[in-house]
Motif scaffolding. Structure first.
Motif, PDB file in Angstrom:
ATOM      1  N   PRO A  32       0.855  -1.189   0.000  1.00 13.59           N
ATOM      2  CA  PRO A  32       0.000   0.000   0.000  1.00 13.59           C
ATOM      3  C   PRO A  32       0.895   1.245   0.000  1.00 13.59           C
ATOM      4  CG  PRO A  32       0.151  -0.891   2.213  1.00 13.59           C
ATOM      5  CD  PRO A  32       0.986  -1.779   1.342  1.00 13.59           C
ATOM      6  N   TRP A  37      -2.133   5.432   4.784  1.00 15.66           N
ATOM      7  CA  TRP A  37      -3.170   4.420   4.529  1.00 15.66           C
ATOM      8  C   TRP A  37      -3.674   3.765   5.800  1.00 15.66           C
ATOM      9  CZ3 TRP A  37      -2.415  -0.535   6.177  1.00 15.66           C
ATOM     10  CH2 TRP A  37      -1.100  -0.946   6.426  1.00 15.66           C
ATOM     11  N   GLN A  38      -2.836   3.727   6.854  1.00 14.02           N
ATOM     12  CA  GLN A  38      -3.254   3.064   8.095  1.00 14.02           C
ATOM     13  C   GLN A  38      -4.450   3.753   8.751  1.00 14.02           C
ATOM     14  OE1 GLN A  38      -0.169   4.161   7.393  1.00 14.02           O
ATOM     15  NE2 GLN A  38       1.397   2.661   7.948  1.00 14.02           N
ATOM     16  N   GLY A  60      -6.071  -4.504  -1.741  1.00 13.98           N
ATOM     17  CA  GLY A  60      -5.742  -4.935  -0.390  1.00 13.98           C
ATOM     18  C   GLY A  60      -6.899  -4.680   0.554  1.00 13.98           C
ATOM     19  N   ARG A  62      -7.640  -3.573   4.488  1.00 10.89           N
ATOM     20  CA  ARG A  62      -7.131  -3.097   5.772  1.00 10.89           C
ATOM     21  C   ARG A  62      -7.827  -3.843   6.900  1.00 10.89           C
ATOM     22  NH1 ARG A  62      -7.430   3.232   6.945  1.00 10.89           N
ATOM     23  NH2 ARG A  62      -9.563   2.686   7.571  1.00 10.89           N
ATOM     24  N   CYS A  63      -7.052  -4.257   7.882  1.00 13.24           N
ATOM     25  CA  CYS A  63      -7.586  -5.117   8.941  1.00 13.24           C
ATOM     26  C   CYS A  63      -8.305  -4.301  10.010  1.00 13.24           C
ATOM     27  CB  CYS A  63      -6.466  -5.964   9.545  1.00 13.24           C
ATOM     28  SG  CYS A  63      -5.725  -7.101   8.369  1.00 13.24           S
ATOM     29  N   SER A 141      -5.817  -2.441  12.475  1.00 14.69           N
ATOM     30  CA  SER A 141      -5.925  -1.618  11.273  1.00 14.69           C
ATOM     31  C   SER A 141      -4.599  -1.061  10.786  1.00 14.69           C
ATOM     32  CB  SER A 141      -6.911  -0.467  11.513  1.00 14.69           C
ATOM     33  OG  SER A 141      -6.466   0.336  12.586  1.00 14.69           O
ATOM     34  N   GLN A 144      -2.331  -4.639   6.594  1.00 10.34           N
ATOM     35  CA  GLN A 144      -3.208  -4.946   5.468  1.00 10.34           C
ATOM     36  C   GLN A 144      -2.777  -6.255   4.838  1.00 10.34           C
ATOM     37  OE1 GLN A 144      -2.573  -5.130   1.942  1.00 10.34           O
ATOM     38  NE2 GLN A 144      -0.377  -4.941   2.257  1.00 10.34           N
TER      39      GLN A 144
END
Length: 213
Positions: A32, A37-38, A60, A62-63, A141, A144
């Motif tokens: 990413p 992006w986080q 992707g 993101r968690c 988060s 990813q």
């Protein structure tokens, strides 16, 4: 004209995945490269902007509300054995494979998103075996996972049966923090060791290995 085999890129699938509840990101290969992006807010306007700017990029996840176990084990029999043990602790879930390798990943929903850091506090992120293979836990988060990626060294990603395109986020089987801790303990029992000093594990002995008790 209907495309029977549409390209598996961000422009093709981003809207559906977003509509189905997933926090998706455009990936350059596996990475990413979106600034911040986080923590960036992933809303409709952001999805629209990314589709316009990065249509051919990979996809992707993101968690935010999901967990993923990456079984980075090339041997197909060993990877399948670890997957079977994983699913005994966390039934269901989706399985992503990579090319012709045994390497695979297990994806499920997080049972409670009240404190995503609690999942990470059950132990370390990376566990390595003396034979050089590794398993990684993606559970908050700041991480990813690639879900639709092509043109990769080692082969493209593909899913066994169900995938994020066919299973909305709300329908994913859920994994509790306790189950996630048991998975980490399972890997320790299988000879995997945390890449960093395992001091964080000492306070989590309440997580018994499968079959204990």
């Amino acid at each position: 004209m209907v495309m029977h085999n549409p390209p598996r890129n961000f422009a093709t699938f981003a809207q559906q995945l977003f509509d189905d509840g997933y926090s998706i990101l455009p990936l350059d290969g596996k990475a990413p490269k979106i600034a911040g992006w986080q923590k960036v807010t992933i809303d409709q306007s952001q999805i629209d902007a990314w589709i316009k700017s990065y249509p051919g990029w990979n996809i992707g996840l993101r968690c935010d509300a999901v967990v993923m176990l990456d079984i980075d084990v090339p041997d197909e029999l060993e990877a399948s054995r670890l997957l079977k043990q994983t699913q005994a602790i966390c039934p269901g879930g989706l399985v992503r494979r990579r090319g012709d390798s045994g390497k695979l990943a297990y994806l499920a929903g997080r049972k409670s998103d009240a404190d995503s850091e609690a999942y990470r506090r059950t132990g370390e992120k990376q566990y390595e075996h003396e034979n050089g293979t590794m398993v990684e836990f993606f559970d908050h988060s700041g991480l990813q996972m690639g879900i639709y990626s092509h043109g990769l060294d080692g082969g493209d990603y593909a899913w066994d049966g169900g995938s994020p395109l066919t299973v909305p986020l709300a329908k994913l089987p859920l994994v509790s923090c306790e189950q996630w801790g048991r998975l980490r303990q399972l890997m320790v029992n299988q000879g995997y060791r945390a890449r960093r000093p395992a001091k964080t594990l000492r306070s989590h002995h309440a997580f018994e290995p499968p079959g204990a008790g």
